[in-house]
Write a protein that holds these residues in place. Structure first.
Motif, mmCIF file in Angstrom:
data_model
loop_
_atom_site.group_PDB
_atom_site.id
_atom_site.type_symbol
_atom_site.label_atom_id
_atom_site.label_comp_id
_atom_site.label_asym_id
_atom_site.label_seq_id
_atom_site.Cartn_x
_atom_site.Cartn_y
_atom_site.Cartn_z
ATOM 1 N N GLY A 3 -64.850 99.321 109.434
ATOM 2 C CA GLY A 3 -64.487 100.612 108.830
ATOM 3 C C GLY A 3 -64.232 100.742 107.288
ATOM 4 O O GLY A 3 -64.016 101.890 106.948
ATOM 5 N N LEU A 4 -64.028 99.988 106.561
ATOM 6 C CA LEU A 4 -63.695 99.896 105.225
ATOM 7 C C LEU A 4 -64.442 99.142 104.207
ATOM 8 O O LEU A 4 -64.046 98.540 103.393
ATOM 9 C CB LEU A 4 -62.101 99.193 105.266
ATOM 10 N N GLU A 5 -65.882 99.125 104.616
ATOM 11 C CA GLU A 5 -66.916 98.398 103.700
ATOM 12 C C GLU A 5 -67.008 99.345 102.587
ATOM 13 O O GLU A 5 -67.294 100.538 102.786
ATOM 14 C CB GLU A 5 -68.144 97.957 104.552
ATOM 15 N N ASN A 6 -66.890 98.659 101.534
ATOM 16 C CA ASN A 6 -66.922 99.575 100.299
ATOM 17 C C ASN A 6 -68.026 99.129 99.016
ATOM 18 O O ASN A 6 -68.115 97.654 99.245
ATOM 19 C CB ASN A 6 -65.613 99.637 99.480
ATOM 20 N N LYS A 7 -68.456 99.853 98.030
ATOM 21 C CA LYS A 7 -69.375 99.485 97.333
ATOM 22 C C LYS A 7 -68.420 98.948 95.906
ATOM 23 O O LYS A 7 -68.686 98.150 95.294
ATOM 24 C CB LYS A 7 -70.304 100.761 96.630
ATOM 25 N N TYR A 8 -67.425 99.752 95.602
ATOM 26 C CA TYR A 8 -66.650 99.434 94.503
ATOM 27 C C TYR A 8 -65.087 98.835 94.663
ATOM 28 O O TYR A 8 -64.373 98.670 93.664
ATOM 29 C CB TYR A 8 -66.444 100.492 93.612
ATOM 30 N N ILE A 9 -64.978 98.668 95.811
ATOM 31 C CA ILE A 9 -63.544 98.199 96.133
ATOM 32 C C ILE A 9 -63.607 96.863 97.062
ATOM 33 O O ILE A 9 -64.107 96.819 98.214
ATOM 34 C CB ILE A 9 -62.588 99.150 96.894
ATOM 35 N N LYS A 10 -63.248 95.608 96.757
ATOM 36 C CA LYS A 10 -63.186 94.477 97.608
ATOM 37 C C LYS A 10 -61.920 94.343 98.479
ATOM 38 O O LYS A 10 -60.987 94.738 98.000
ATOM 39 C CB LYS A 10 -63.066 93.179 96.702
ATOM 40 N N ILE A 11 -62.093 94.176 99.697
ATOM 41 C CA ILE A 11 -61.166 94.302 100.686
ATOM 42 C C ILE A 11 -60.925 93.011 101.318
ATOM 43 O O ILE A 11 -61.893 92.376 101.799
ATOM 44 C CB ILE A 11 -61.158 95.333 101.697
ATOM 45 N N SER A 12 -59.673 92.371 101.467
ATOM 46 C CA SER A 12 -59.502 91.094 101.835
ATOM 47 C C SER A 12 -58.072 91.104 102.576
ATOM 48 O O SER A 12 -57.213 92.255 102.409
ATOM 49 C CB SER A 12 -59.596 89.792 101.113
ATOM 50 N N SER A 13 -57.776 90.210 103.551
ATOM 51 C CA SER A 13 -56.477 90.391 104.097
ATOM 52 C C SER A 13 -56.118 88.773 103.965
ATOM 53 O O SER A 13 -56.142 87.866 104.879
ATOM 54 C CB SER A 13 -56.570 90.552 105.555
ATOM 55 N N PRO A 14 -55.176 88.518 102.810
ATOM 56 C CA PRO A 14 -54.649 86.937 102.673
ATOM 57 C C PRO A 14 -53.552 86.572 103.543
ATOM 58 O O PRO A 14 -53.245 85.512 103.311
ATOM 59 C CB PRO A 14 -54.512 87.199 100.890
ATOM 60 N N ALA A 15 -53.204 87.525 104.316
ATOM 61 C CA ALA A 15 -51.706 87.310 104.906
ATOM 62 C C ALA A 15 -51.764 88.316 106.035
ATOM 63 O O ALA A 15 -52.222 89.555 106.093
ATOM 64 C CB ALA A 15 -50.307 87.257 104.068
ATOM 65 N N PRO A 16 -50.990 87.707 107.190
ATOM 66 C CA PRO A 16 -50.823 88.869 108.317
ATOM 67 C C PRO A 16 -50.409 90.213 108.029
ATOM 68 O O PRO A 16 -49.353 90.322 107.317
ATOM 69 C CB PRO A 16 -50.213 88.130 109.383
#
Length: 283
Positions: A3-16
């Motif tokens: 639900g948060l796929e983007n073209k100009y913003i990379k999204i990751s979860s490096p920690a819980p």
């Protein structure tokens, strides 16, 4: 993340419970209309996202620049239609400005604390963007400029509105806004725009911001979200009004199990933080 796929913003979860959002529009993270819409929608989506997100770090994917501000070509379109009468053209320009302002304020509307980790170049709208974040860290290589007066306008997306609220040195704030001169991360800390200067560049400041995010994420999400809401209310209301609002807010929040868990952990002198429920448990 779903639900948060983007073209100009990379999204990751490096920690819980922690998200890292990296601005990623080549070549210098200049904000176009499309980029601003995506930025706004991302934070608005986080406000109601089903995953248990408790802290967000906002940074840039590029090592030498956080943001070079607004896309210059987009700015040139403002008021370009000379065939329209001034009153009607003013309404259209006002709509454009209000759209930018609303997008910039998205981190403030988000109930989750947002930590800006800035480095490299931070110009114009880049300062607007970080001003709406809860906490701001800067790498020692960061260079800032409230650039708008050099472009023939007063900053109108948030910087002038926020600076008087989030900084303590109003004389320096006005000097920087009037002159558009470049200032360092140390001067940004002196201004009060950032709370910490981290020696190094992008990697160092992001690491420091992520450590803070993990600390925040270990706390009760009811308490942290409530604290953000009450701080924002206090900024724009009298002490008496905020105390009344706080009483109403906490009359519900104090009924959460988080309080009992925290008290028990404190009495037991536990070194581990309690395992708090998500703010929005899945049914």
């Amino acid at each position: 993340m779903a639900g948060l796929e983007n073209k100009y913003i990379k999204i990751s979860s490096p920690a819980p419970h922690v998200l890292l959002l990296e601005l990623n529009r080549q070549p210098v993270n200049a904000f176009s209309t499309e980029f601003l819409k995506e930025y706004e929608c991302t934070f608005d989506a986080l406000s109601r996202h089903p995953d248990d997100i408790r802290a967000v770090v906002l940074s840039s994917a590029f090592p030498n620049v956080f943001s070079a501000g607004i896309d210059f070509q987009g700015l040139m379109n403002l008021g370009a239609d000379d065939t329209m009468d001034p009153a009607r053209r003013a309404f259209l320009i006002s709509d454009d400005i209000l759209f930018i302002q609303h997008a910039v304020a998205a981190p403030e509307r988000c109930p989750i604390p947002v930590i800006a980790a800035v480095h490299g170049i931070v110009i114009g709208l880049g300062i607007d963007i970080i001003s709406a974040c809860d906490v701001r860290y800067a790498a020692s290589d960061a260079k800032f400029s409230i650039k708008e007066v050099d472009m023939g306008l007063a900053a109108d997306a948030g910087t002038l509105a926020y600076l008087q609220k989030i900084t303590g040195n109003h004389s320096l704030a006005r000097e920087l806004a009037y002159t558009a001169r470049t200032f360092s991360s140390d001067e940004a800390e002196k201004l009060g725009l950032v709370s910490r200067v981290v020696q190094g560049g992008r990697d160092a400041v992001v690491a420091a911001a992520l450590q803070l995010a993990k600390d925040i994420a270990s706390k009760s999400p009811v308490a942290v979200t409530g604290t953000k809401r009450l701080l924002l209310h206090a900024r724009d209301h009298s002490v008496a009004e905020n105390l009344q609002y706080t009483a109403t807010w906490n009359s519900a929040a104090l009924q959460a199990t988080d309080l009992q868990q925290s008290v028990k952990a404190g009495m037991a002198k536990s070194k581990e933080s309690p395992k708090f429920l998500s703010l929005r448990p899945k049914l």
